[in-house]
Write a protein that holds these residues in place. Structure first.
Motif, short mmCIF file in Angstrom:
data_model
loop_
_atom_site.label_atom_id
_atom_site.label_comp_id
_atom_site.label_asym_id
_atom_site.label_seq_id
_atom_site.Cartn_x
_atom_site.Cartn_y
_atom_site.Cartn_z
N UNK A 1 -6.80 1.60 3.45
CA UNK A 1 -5.92 2.10 2.40
C UNK A 1 -6.09 1.35 1.08
N UNK A 2 -7.07 0.47 0.98
CA UNK A 2 -7.28 -0.22 -0.29
C UNK A 2 -7.52 0.79 -1.40
N UNK A 3 -6.99 0.51 -2.56
CA UNK A 3 -6.99 1.46 -3.67
C UNK A 3 -8.36 1.51 -4.36
N UNK A 4 -8.75 2.70 -4.75
CA UNK A 4 -9.98 2.90 -5.52
C UNK A 4 -9.61 2.94 -7.00
N UNK A 5 -10.01 1.90 -7.73
CA UNK A 5 -9.63 1.77 -9.14
C UNK A 5 -10.83 1.67 -10.06
N UNK A 6 -11.80 0.85 -9.67
CA UNK A 6 -12.97 0.59 -10.52
C UNK A 6 -14.23 1.18 -9.87
N UNK A 7 -15.32 1.35 -10.63
CA UNK A 7 -16.54 1.95 -10.06
C UNK A 7 -17.02 1.28 -8.79
N UNK A 8 -16.97 -0.05 -8.73
CA UNK A 8 -17.44 -0.75 -7.52
C UNK A 8 -16.59 -0.41 -6.30
N UNK A 9 -15.34 0.03 -6.52
CA UNK A 9 -14.46 0.35 -5.39
C UNK A 9 -14.95 1.57 -4.62
N UNK B 1 0.84 -1.19 0.00
CA UNK B 1 0.00 0.00 0.00
C UNK B 1 0.88 1.25 0.00
N UNK B 2 0.26 2.38 0.02
CA UNK B 2 0.94 3.66 0.24
C UNK B 2 0.19 4.36 1.38
N UNK B 3 0.84 5.36 2.01
CA UNK B 3 2.09 6.01 1.63
C UNK B 3 3.31 5.14 1.92
#
Length: 386
Positions: A201-209, A155-157
């Motif tokens: 911190x899970x990444x938001x990438x797709x619409x469902x996210x 994850x980040x940061x």
């Protein structure tokens, strides 16, 4: 260690999520996605400055999303954008730097604490979570299972000693793309330690996210509402400020500050949601530094307390009580100004007005009163703070 700077990489186009603007500027849980991590980083006591890396031509989107913030233009790839951010702060020579992706909006302070503590003994540190799902190779059909022992979700940061990560970026071959700063440091001999990450911190990438991220955040928050009330006298020779807007009138409100009765009531409502006292506690009229002060500073102070606690302002409502001036012609301007000051959508601000049918001091035109109500969400940990 001395100065710590955080870089938020927000230069992408966000095409996989759809929408008409890049995802980092789109609304998430009532605020632009970028605004969430920016507020968290700004509020951390060990971070001295935050710099946002944006794409070319995204200056107006940035200003609309978060207001004034130091920024630099990124490159064609994430690696180039991170490099541009690192080069932009060479003059400050920070001891530590955090590099964060804007697509990970909900940033717990505890993760930042763990990262900075790890830098005391290591040149690099990253948050990570162990892989829990079964992993398998495959295309159209299931292939071999991949052992998940020792596998981590990065994850980040990501946190680094500044000179070490800058050197790694400068030495990295231009024709070799890297999407992870920690791997760049490792290639040139820098050790990177793992600290506990966070599902937030899970990444938001797709619409469902988007829905998943909002649900995760909602589960960590409780809703609170509080009210505020204020009165100021109308006097000749004073300016009339209401809701952060200068209104033409033959009289103005009298007080130690600019006497903006609407912003004073709203400030008290927001402070009430946090259990942090009232406007007089934070800005006592006996203190000469607040004489003639603009009341929007009081309102933004209350909003900053909420942000530092990891909270969100959901809705504010004001009722302005006076015979004159008529509020109707100024309602839209007041609503827009308060939305701007609190970084809210106009739909999250309600402005109403009424009279007392010529009864009492407001009915006689001697003063103006305002009552306000605010609804905020605060982390569960803050439940007993008040």
């Amino acid at each position: 260690m001395s100065k710590t700077i955080a870089l938020i990489v927000a230069a992408g186009s966000g095409t996989r999520i759809g929408g008409i603007i890049p995802k980092q500027f789109a609304l998430l849980a009532g605020k632009p996605m970028l605004a969430h991590s920016l507020a968290a980083l700004r509020a951390h006591p060990e971070i001295n400055e935050v710099v946002v890396v944006i794409g070319a031509g995204q200056e107006a989107l940035l200003a609309a999303a978060v207001g004034e913030v130091r920024h630099v233009t990124g490159g064609a790839t994430r690696r180039e954008s991170a490099r541009n951010g690192l080069e932009a702060i060479v003059g400050e020579a920070p001891a530590r730097v955090l590099i964060h992706d804007a697509a990970r909006p909900f940033l717990p302070h505890a993760v930042i604490d763990r990262l900075l503590a790890a830098l005391e003994s290591m040149p690099g540190a990253i948050p990570a979570l162990p892989v829990a799902d079964t992993l398998a190779r495959g295309g159209g059909e299931l292939g071999d299972i991949v052992p998940r022992d020792g596998l981590w979700r990065v994850q980040t940061p990501q946190a680094f000693r500044y000179d070490a990560i800058l050197d790694a970026h400068r030495r990295w071959p231009a024709d070799d793309e890297a999407t992870d700063d920690a791997q760049m440091l490792r290639r040139f001999g820098g050790a990177v330690t793992l600290v506990e990450g966070d599902i937030m911190l899970d990444k938001v990438t797709y619409p469902a996210d988007i829905a998943a991220a909002e649900a995760r955040q909602a589960a960590t928050l409780i809703s609170r509402s509080a009210t505020g009330f204020d009165v100021h006298r109308l006097e000749a020779g004073e300016e009339l400020w209401l809701g952060g807007v200068l209104i033409p009138h033959d009289k103005g409100l009298s007080g130690h500050s600019d006497a903006d009765v609407a912003l004073h009531a709203l400030t008290d409502a927001l402070l009430g949601c946090t259990g942090e006292g009232d406007i007089g506690t934070h800005f006592p009229p006996s203190d000469p530094q607040w004489k003639g002060a603009a009341s929007y500073k009081f309102l933004q102070h209350a909003a900053r307390i909420i942000a530092e606690k990891g909270g969100l302002i959901d809705f504010v409502d004001l009722t302005i009580i006076c015979e004159a001036p008529k509020i109707g012609p100024h309602r839209a301007a007041i609503r827009a100004r308060i939305a701007e000051l609190l970084n809210l959508a106009p739909e999250q601000v309600s402005i109403k007005a009424t009279t007392t049918e010529r009864l009492g001091f407001t009915g006689r035109g001697e003063g103006i009163a305002t009552q306000a109500c605010a609804t905020v969400r605060l982390p569960l940990a803050a439940k007993g703070a008040a």
